[in-house]
Write an enzyme that holds these catalytic residues in place. Structure first.
Site, PDB file in Angstrom:
ATOM      1  N   LYS A   1       2.469   3.520  -7.607  1.00  9.32           N
ATOM      2  CA  LYS A   1       2.598   2.317  -8.891  1.00  9.32           C
ATOM      3  C   LYS A   1       3.077   2.650 -10.088  1.00  9.32           C
ATOM      4  CE  LYS A   1       0.521   0.022  -5.453  1.00  9.32           C
ATOM      5  NZ  LYS A   1      -0.749  -0.488  -5.190  1.00  9.32           N
TER       6      LYS A   1
HETATM    7  C1  LIG Z   1      -1.756  -0.792  -4.215  1.00 10.12           C
HETATM    8  C2  LIG Z   1      -2.318  -2.159  -4.102  1.00 10.12           C
HETATM    9  C3  LIG Z   1      -3.494  -2.571  -3.889  1.00 10.12           C
HETATM   10  C4  LIG Z   1      -4.671  -1.481  -3.899  1.00 10.12           C
HETATM   11  O1  LIG Z   1      -4.488  -0.506  -4.810  1.00 10.12           O
HETATM   12  P1  LIG Z   1      -5.309   1.038  -4.485  1.00 10.12           P
HETATM   13  O2  LIG Z   1      -5.309   1.578  -5.585  1.00 10.12           O
HETATM   14  O3  LIG Z   1      -4.467   1.609  -3.161  1.00 10.12           O
HETATM   15  O4  LIG Z   1      -6.799   0.734  -3.882  1.00 10.12           O
HETATM   16  C5  LIG Z   1      -3.988  -3.949  -3.955  1.00 10.12           C
HETATM   17  N1  LIG Z   1      -2.941  -4.827  -4.099  1.00 10.12           N
HETATM   18  C6  LIG Z   1      -1.913  -4.592  -4.103  1.00 10.12           C
HETATM   19  C7  LIG Z   1      -0.646  -5.796  -4.149  1.00 10.12           C
HETATM   20  C8  LIG Z   1      -1.214  -3.253  -4.104  1.00 10.12           C
HETATM   21  O5  LIG Z   1      -0.195  -3.045  -4.262  1.00 10.12           O
END
Ligand SMILES: *Cc1c(COP(=O)(O)O)cnc(C)c1O
Length: 380
Positions: A181
């Site tokens: 991210k």
């Molecule tokens: C990455 C992501 C999540 C979940 O995040 P985590 O930190 O991996 O639990 C939820 N929604 C979207 C759209 C994502 O890209």
């Protein structure tokens, strides 16, 4: 993979921040948590941030704060990471899948409207690939039907719409700090909101729904507390928050780099009749989490599969974001979903491909991916 699809960008300052936190003696809930919450909330322009240990936990906390219960329905887009829908199911609720728009894969407001029924409590918009959803249209629908508009902003830290950042465009917004991210804490997440009551509910939820936190027990010297509801251990540690604060300082640079690389793909692929980038409404406001292309036409699906195999074989990290959530076996079984429910999403999923994009990439990496794509023979 020689060229990763997505990847963290760490430097010396991140290491120094984490080792300072390690030496501070706190390790878990300590001063860095509040600092990180204030930094992220301040960055997006929201009043409150509640740090939790994943983006999934952030989504779950939002469902708890809204008091989503068995029988309640929440509308989510079909093209998203499964966690967007899972958080509804965690509470015993039912995710209802809206279709997406073909050119952006953002939630289609007209489809959302068709998903609303007497049990609908909320809508979760997803800022797919890093582009803000159509909040004005979704907000209008939510208001007129008495629903709460929420955002899964896990792709979109740094994105904005009409000058307002994702994080302030819905009642609550979730973020993820997973390594792929915009910024990372290893694992981690946060909810931003302007609503103090909701923020307080989520702070309790992340620590077993105790009515008093460690600070207030420390202050009055009493060991007594009550468990007022079913809560979880969703706490984010002090050392992770120290990493987050350090990463956030470089977010502007990360975004700049992502936008420049995306632009380079855009320019190189312009006019290519076999490969079309998704539509971006405003390059400067797009967080460019994912660079997604579509393979149009009748042979699009076969071309996508060929591109995937060819690029992987060449050491290039490509991926598909995402298979429609309503077609996974769990959802079919638990909620009776089936093919045909979201035709735009189902068609798109056969012809989309996510190309590598992260701040550690060189422009020459983009050029290499594009040149591999242009050497391939495509079917018409
Ligand atoms: C990455 C992501 C999540 C979940 O995040 P985590 O930190 O991996 O639990 C939820 N929604 C979207 C759209 C994502 O890209």
């Amino acid at each position: 993979m020689r060229i990763a699809c997505g990847q963290q960008s760490l430097d010396e300052s991140d290491g120094l921040a984490v080792s300072a936190a390690l030496r501070s003696g706190w390790l878990t809930t300590g001063p860095e948590v509040e600092r990180f919450e204030a930094a992220v909330a301040g960055y997006v322009g929201a009043r409150f941030g509640v740090a939790v240990n994943s983006g999934t936990a952030a989504l779950h906390a939002m469902m708890h704060a809204l008091d989503i219960q068995p029988g309640d329905e929440v509308v989510v887009p079909s093209i998203t990471f499964a966690a967007t829908a899972n958080c509804v199911a965690f509470q015993g609720g039912r995710p209802v899948f809206a279709d997406v728009l073909p050119d952006t894969l953002l939630m289609d407001p007209a489809s959302v409207e068709r998903c609303i029924g007497s049990r609908t409590k909320a809508v979760i918009a997803v800022d797919y690939a890093g582009q803000a959803a159509d909040y004005p249209a979704l907000d209008e629908i939510a208001r007129s039907r008495g629903l709460t508009l929420l955002a899964d902003g896990c792709h979109a830290l740094g994105a904005s719409l009409h000058g307002r950042r994702v994080g302030t465009l819905a009642r609550m917004t979730s973020f993820s700090f997973h390594p792929v991210k915009a910024i990372t804490t290893g694992e981690g997440g946060m909810v931003t909101t302007d609503d103090e009551g909701l923020a307080q509910r989520m702070r309790k939820f992340r620590c077993h729904c105790m009515d008093r936190d460690y600070k207030s027990r420390e202050e009055d010297g009493s060991w007594r507390y009550d468990i007022v509801d079913l809560g979880y251990n969703y706490r984010l540690s002090d050392m992770q928050c120290a990493l987050g604060i350090s990463q956030l300082k470089r977010l502007a640079r990360f975004l700049e780099k992502r936008r420049a690389l995306a632009k380079r793909y855009d320019v190189a692929l312009a006019g290519n009749k076999h490969i079309k980038p998704l539509l971006s409404h405003d390059d400067a406001a797009h967080a460019r989490h994912l660079y997604v292309v579509r393979f149009p036409g009748e042979a699009g699906g076969a071309n996508r599969d060929a591109a995937y195999a060819m690029l992987r074989a060449a050491g290039v990290g490509v991926n598909v974001h995402y298979s429609p959530v309503h077609l996974f076996s769990f959802y079919r079984r638990a909620f009776g979903t089936a093919a045909g429910l979201c035709p735009v999403a189902e068609d798109a999923a056969t012809r989309i491909l996510t190309l590598p994009l992260h701040p550690g990439m060189a422009e020459s990496d983009v050029d290499e991916v594009v040149s591999l794509l242009s050497e391939q023979r495509w079917r018409d």
